[in-house]
Design a protein around this motif. Structure first.
Motif, PDB file in Angstrom:
ATOM      1  N   MET A 329     -64.572   2.378 -24.157  1.00 23.97           N
ATOM      2  CA  MET A 329     -64.569   0.915 -23.269  1.00 23.97           C
ATOM      3  C   MET A 329     -63.031   0.633 -23.803  1.00 23.97           C
ATOM      4  O   MET A 329     -62.866  -0.379 -22.757  1.00 23.97           O
ATOM      5  N   ALA A 330     -62.895   0.174 -25.155  1.00 22.12           N
ATOM      6  CA  ALA A 330     -61.830   0.026 -25.034  1.00 22.12           C
ATOM      7  C   ALA A 330     -60.764  -0.161 -25.029  1.00 22.12           C
ATOM      8  O   ALA A 330     -59.619  -0.887 -24.105  1.00 22.12           O
ATOM      9  N   LEU A 331     -60.241   1.203 -24.323  1.00 27.25           N
ATOM     10  CA  LEU A 331     -59.191   1.584 -23.161  1.00 27.25           C
ATOM     11  C   LEU A 331     -59.055   1.827 -22.058  1.00 27.25           C
ATOM     12  O   LEU A 331     -58.474   0.655 -21.267  1.00 27.25           O
ATOM     13  N   MET A 332     -60.441   0.865 -21.746  1.00 24.50           N
ATOM     14  CA  MET A 332     -60.581   0.118 -20.116  1.00 24.50           C
ATOM     15  C   MET A 332     -60.574  -0.643 -20.264  1.00 24.50           C
ATOM     16  O   MET A 332     -59.848  -1.877 -19.154  1.00 24.50           O
ATOM     17  N   GLN A 333     -60.855  -2.060 -21.484  1.00 24.47           N
ATOM     18  CA  GLN A 333     -60.778  -3.243 -21.394  1.00 24.47           C
ATOM     19  C   GLN A 333     -58.917  -3.091 -21.848  1.00 24.47           C
ATOM     20  O   GLN A 333     -58.452  -4.513 -21.002  1.00 24.47           O
ATOM     21  N   SER A 334     -58.271  -2.407 -21.966  1.00 24.33           N
ATOM     22  CA  SER A 334     -57.104  -2.784 -22.381  1.00 24.33           C
ATOM     23  C   SER A 334     -55.887  -2.295 -21.075  1.00 24.33           C
ATOM     24  O   SER A 334     -55.963  -3.371 -20.662  1.00 24.33           O
ATOM     25  N   LEU A 335     -56.884  -1.605 -19.945  1.00 23.49           N
ATOM     26  CA  LEU A 335     -55.942  -1.136 -18.800  1.00 23.49           C
ATOM     27  C   LEU A 335     -56.467  -2.515 -18.130  1.00 23.49           C
ATOM     28  O   LEU A 335     -56.029  -3.035 -17.147  1.00 23.49           O
ATOM     29  N   ALA A 336     -57.679  -2.884 -18.380  1.00 32.79           N
ATOM     30  CA  ALA A 336     -58.379  -4.107 -17.929  1.00 32.79           C
ATOM     31  C   ALA A 336     -57.784  -5.483 -17.809  1.00 32.79           C
ATOM     32  O   ALA A 336     -57.035  -5.346 -15.971  1.00 32.79           O
ATOM     33  N   ASN A 337     -56.884  -5.665 -18.634  1.00 27.50           N
ATOM     34  CA  ASN A 337     -56.295  -6.746 -18.931  1.00 27.50           C
ATOM     35  C   ASN A 337     -54.094  -6.626 -18.478  1.00 27.50           C
ATOM     36  O   ASN A 337     -54.691  -7.838 -17.939  1.00 27.50           O
ATOM     37  N   MET A 338     -54.275  -5.591 -18.608  1.00 30.46           N
ATOM     38  CA  MET A 338     -53.199  -4.857 -18.228  1.00 30.46           C
ATOM     39  C   MET A 338     -52.913  -5.267 -16.474  1.00 30.46           C
ATOM     40  O   MET A 338     -51.612  -5.407 -16.222  1.00 30.46           O
ATOM     41  N   LEU A 339     -53.721  -4.685 -16.031  1.00 32.67           N
ATOM     42  CA  LEU A 339     -54.025  -4.623 -14.521  1.00 32.67           C
ATOM     43  C   LEU A 339     -54.077  -5.883 -13.718  1.00 32.67           C
ATOM     44  O   LEU A 339     -53.344  -6.901 -12.849  1.00 32.67           O
ATOM     45  N   SER A 340     -55.179  -6.996 -14.824  1.00 34.64           N
ATOM     46  CA  SER A 340     -54.897  -8.370 -14.103  1.00 34.64           C
ATOM     47  C   SER A 340     -54.271  -9.191 -14.558  1.00 34.64           C
ATOM     48  O   SER A 340     -53.788 -10.170 -13.703  1.00 34.64           O
ATOM     49  N   ARG A 341     -52.682  -8.929 -15.422  1.00 33.58           N
ATOM     50  CA  ARG A 341     -51.704  -9.615 -15.504  1.00 33.58           C
ATOM     51  C   ARG A 341     -50.848  -9.437 -14.629  1.00 33.58           C
ATOM     52  O   ARG A 341     -50.333  -9.954 -14.117  1.00 33.58           O
ATOM     53  N   THR A 342     -50.714  -7.932 -14.172  1.00 36.01           N
ATOM     54  CA  THR A 342     -50.306  -7.287 -13.309  1.00 36.01           C
ATOM     55  C   THR A 342     -50.744  -7.688 -11.863  1.00 36.01           C
ATOM     56  O   THR A 342     -49.621  -8.293 -11.202  1.00 36.01           O
ATOM     57  N   VAL A 343     -51.672  -8.331 -11.652  1.00 35.41           N
ATOM     58  CA  VAL A 343     -51.815  -8.857 -10.555  1.00 35.41           C
ATOM     59  C   VAL A 343     -51.745 -10.654 -10.251  1.00 35.41           C
ATOM     60  O   VAL A 343     -51.235 -10.893  -8.940  1.00 35.41           O
ATOM     61  N   TRP A 344     -51.679 -10.773 -11.739  1.00 37.76           N
ATOM     62  CA  TRP A 344     -51.152 -12.122 -11.066  1.00 37.76           C
ATOM     63  C   TRP A 344     -49.864 -12.416 -11.149  1.00 37.76           C
ATOM     64  O   TRP A 344     -49.308 -12.646  -9.922  1.00 37.76           O
ATOM     65  N   ILE A 345     -49.061 -11.288 -11.596  1.00 38.43           N
ATOM     66  CA  ILE A 345     -48.101 -12.375 -11.782  1.00 38.43           C
ATOM     67  C   ILE A 345     -47.389 -11.668  -9.852  1.00 38.43           C
ATOM     68  O   ILE A 345     -46.224 -11.840 -10.224  1.00 38.43           O
ATOM     69  N   TRP A 346     -47.861  -9.846 -10.059  1.00 36.16           N
ATOM     70  CA  TRP A 346     -47.608 -10.342  -8.198  1.00 36.16           C
ATOM     71  C   TRP A 346     -47.786 -11.339  -7.347  1.00 36.16           C
ATOM     72  O   TRP A 346     -47.413 -11.318  -6.319  1.00 36.16           O
TER      73      TRP A 346
END
Length: 563
Positions: A329-346
């Motif tokens: 779950m820690a991996l998926m949460q880190s991945l979710a944070n990275m993807l959410s930041r990426t979508v926001w930047i996009w």
């Protein structure tokens, strides 16, 4: 522990039995072959007796002077050692009997020839030759049986040797190879630090059983001292490997997202890499303005999710289904944070690009309003003054002034539409909201019903593509409102399996008569140019009732600047 049955002694006994059996088989074969050395000579002599019998018949009629010599030769052939040696105990009685019959019958025929009774000899020689033939056949069968005996004894010997050899090999594998392999395996276990090797089982009380018992006792004592340390090392190693795998996946995903300009395809590629590395069946990213999905879901599988957050604000979720083991779950949460930041930047980049386009178009609109619009207004005022200054009712002049006035009015109306087009905005990089706002503003001006439906995919368009798509939709709806007298106008966006974007505007009006625009009108031409900038195709066709405008363009169109 006492050794009751030595392995080396058992193997030596088996090898001795194999050697003895080979010697017996070889000796029997050699004895049989030695007894067959003169079989060919005996068969040849028997055949010679047949030829000589016929020759004596010829001599009795045509060459009596050679009869005495040929009789002597016949007797010598009949008494050859190769034939006389057939009288042995192991020779078949059939062969011995036929040979004795030939010897007993020959003196009668010999007396007939010596007394000159050739006619009687010729009458009996045929039966005599028949006996010779049967004698030859007996010799052949006797020789063949000896060869068969050699082959059978050799085959039985080979079978016995192979059986004994296989038995020896089986014994060796069970009593020697298998225990040795087990010892080697156990030694490798111990070498790698694992003392839980398979039990060393030796059935016979031999040297290897003693060795296995001693090795097991030694390994058991070592295992009691090594187990605690090995468990601790294994646990630490597992944690480090998991952490390294997590960091590696996050690093590779981050590199992929930063190596190229952000796009929907790049985000989906990063999600596909996560699915492959973590063996996920499906991975779905949902936010306020975008949705990305990789893989195919299984209704029978449970869903797992983690929230997407931006500045402590919930903006969506990351959901997945696992094909095998559940990822950490820690991996998926880190991945979710990275993807959410990426979508926001996009989204922010798209918004900045759209704002730059809107600002540029607004600047152009202001310039047109301050220059061309003012000039057109001034010309209309001057034209009104010119009409009033005409004191004589000149119909030709009035017609020219009226045409000029209509042309100026059309030019001013087209300029107002162009300014309205330039002032269209797409707030928050949300093309759906912009399309709905554009349709709502036009709906207030007409009685026709305008509907808008769409499938997921509009969020993947960049700023240039969104502006072109919005302008084409607006121009097509305006044409349906002005020229088609339509009651319903439908705007629909969809995306096919190849990823192509398809926008259709359909009305139920009078239908378009021709795609050739009248002089002074450029709407269709502008729409075609925008479609070309999208690397797509624009088709306009009349239906049974109404018109359909269809725009199709690829997912990664090289959009030309809208300037």
């Amino acid at each position: 522990m006492i050794v009751k049955r030595s392995v080396t002694r058992s193997i030596a006994q088996a090898l001795s039995a194999i050697v003895l059996l080979a010697l017996l088989t070889t000796g029997l074969a050699l004895m049989t072959l030695s007894s067959s050395l003169r079989d060919a000579e005996a068969i040849n002599l028997a055949g010679s007796l047949r030829m000589q019998s016929y020759r004596l018949a010829w001599d009795s009629n045509s060459a009596p002077q050679q009869l005495s010599q040929h009789l002597q030769e016949y007797q010598q052939t009949l008494d050859k050692p190769a034939l006389r040696d057939l009288d042995r105990p192991w020779v078949p009685q059939e062969v011995i009997g036929r040979y004795q019959h030939l010897r007993n019958a020959w003196p009668v025929l010999q007396q007939q020839l010596q007394h000159g009774d050739a006619r009687l000899y010729q009458q009996q020689v045929a039966n005599y030759v028949g006996e010779i033939d049967r004698f030859v056949m007996g010799l052949q069968r006797y020789s063949e049986r000896k060869m068969e005996l050699v082959a059978a004894s050799s085959l039985l010997g080979v079978i016995a040797i192979v059986a004994l050899a296989l038995t020896t090999i089986r014994f060796t594998r069970r009593q020697v190879v298998r225990p040795l392999n087990a010892l080697v395996t156990a030694s490798r276990y111990v070498e790698s630090g694992n003392f839980a090797f398979p039990p060393l089982v030796v059935e016979q009380d031999n040297e290897l059983r003693v060795l296995a018992h001693t090795f097991s006792a030694m390994a058991s004592r070592l295992h009691s001292h090594h187990q605690a340390l090995a468990s601790a090392v294994e646990e630490k190693t597992r944690d480090l490997q998991e952490a390294n795998r997590t960091l590696s996946l996050l690093y590779e995903s981050s590199q992929m997202l930063t190596a190229s300009p952000l796009s929907a395809a790049l985000i989906e590629a990063a999600m596909a890499q996560v699915c492959e590395r973590e063996q996920l069946r499906v991975l779905v990213l949902e936010s306020e303005h975008a949705r990305f999905a990789v893989g195919e879901s299984d209704p029978a599988q449970p869903w797992h999710s983690v929230p997407l957050q931006q500045d402590d604000e919930h903006i969506g979720s990351l959901r997945w289904q696992s094909a095998q083991a559940e990822p950490r779950m820690a991996l998926m949460q880190s991945l979710a944070n990275m993807l959410s930041r990426t979508v926001w930047i996009w989204q922010t980049q798209k918004q900045v690009q759209q704002m730059l386009l809107i600002e540029e178009r607004a600047t152009i609109a202001r310039e047109l309003h301050d220059s061309l619009a003012q000039a057109l207004s001034f010309m209309r005022i001057q034209l009104t003054l010119l009409r009033r200054t005409l004191t004589t009712p000149d119909s030709a002049a009035q017609n020219i002034i009226a045409d000029f006035d209509r042309t100026l009015a059309d030019a001013y109306r087209q300029l107002r539409e162009l300014l309205a087009t330039f002032r269209l905005t797409i707030e928050q990089a949300d093309l759906v909201a912009a399309m709905q706002a554009m349709i709502a503003s036009l709906q207030e001006q007409v009685t026709a019903k305008i509907s808008f439906s769409f499938q997921p995919g509009l969020e993947t368009l960049d700023a240039q593509q969104q502006v072109h798509l919005l302008q084409i939709a607006r121009e097509a709806v305006l044409n349906a409102i002005r020229h088609a007298s339509a009651e319903t106008i439908s705007v629909r966006y969809e995306r096919n399996n190849q990823g192509e974007h398809l926008l259709t505007i359909t009305d139920d009006g009078v239908g378009i008569a021709s795609t050739e625009e009248p002089e002074g009108h450029y709407g269709l031409t502008t729409m075609s140019e925008r479609a070309a900038r999208l690397a797509g195709e624009l088709s306009i066709q009349a239906l049974g009732r109404g018109t359909q405008v269809a725009l199709r363009f690829p997912p990664r169109a090289d959009v030309i600047s809208s300037r």
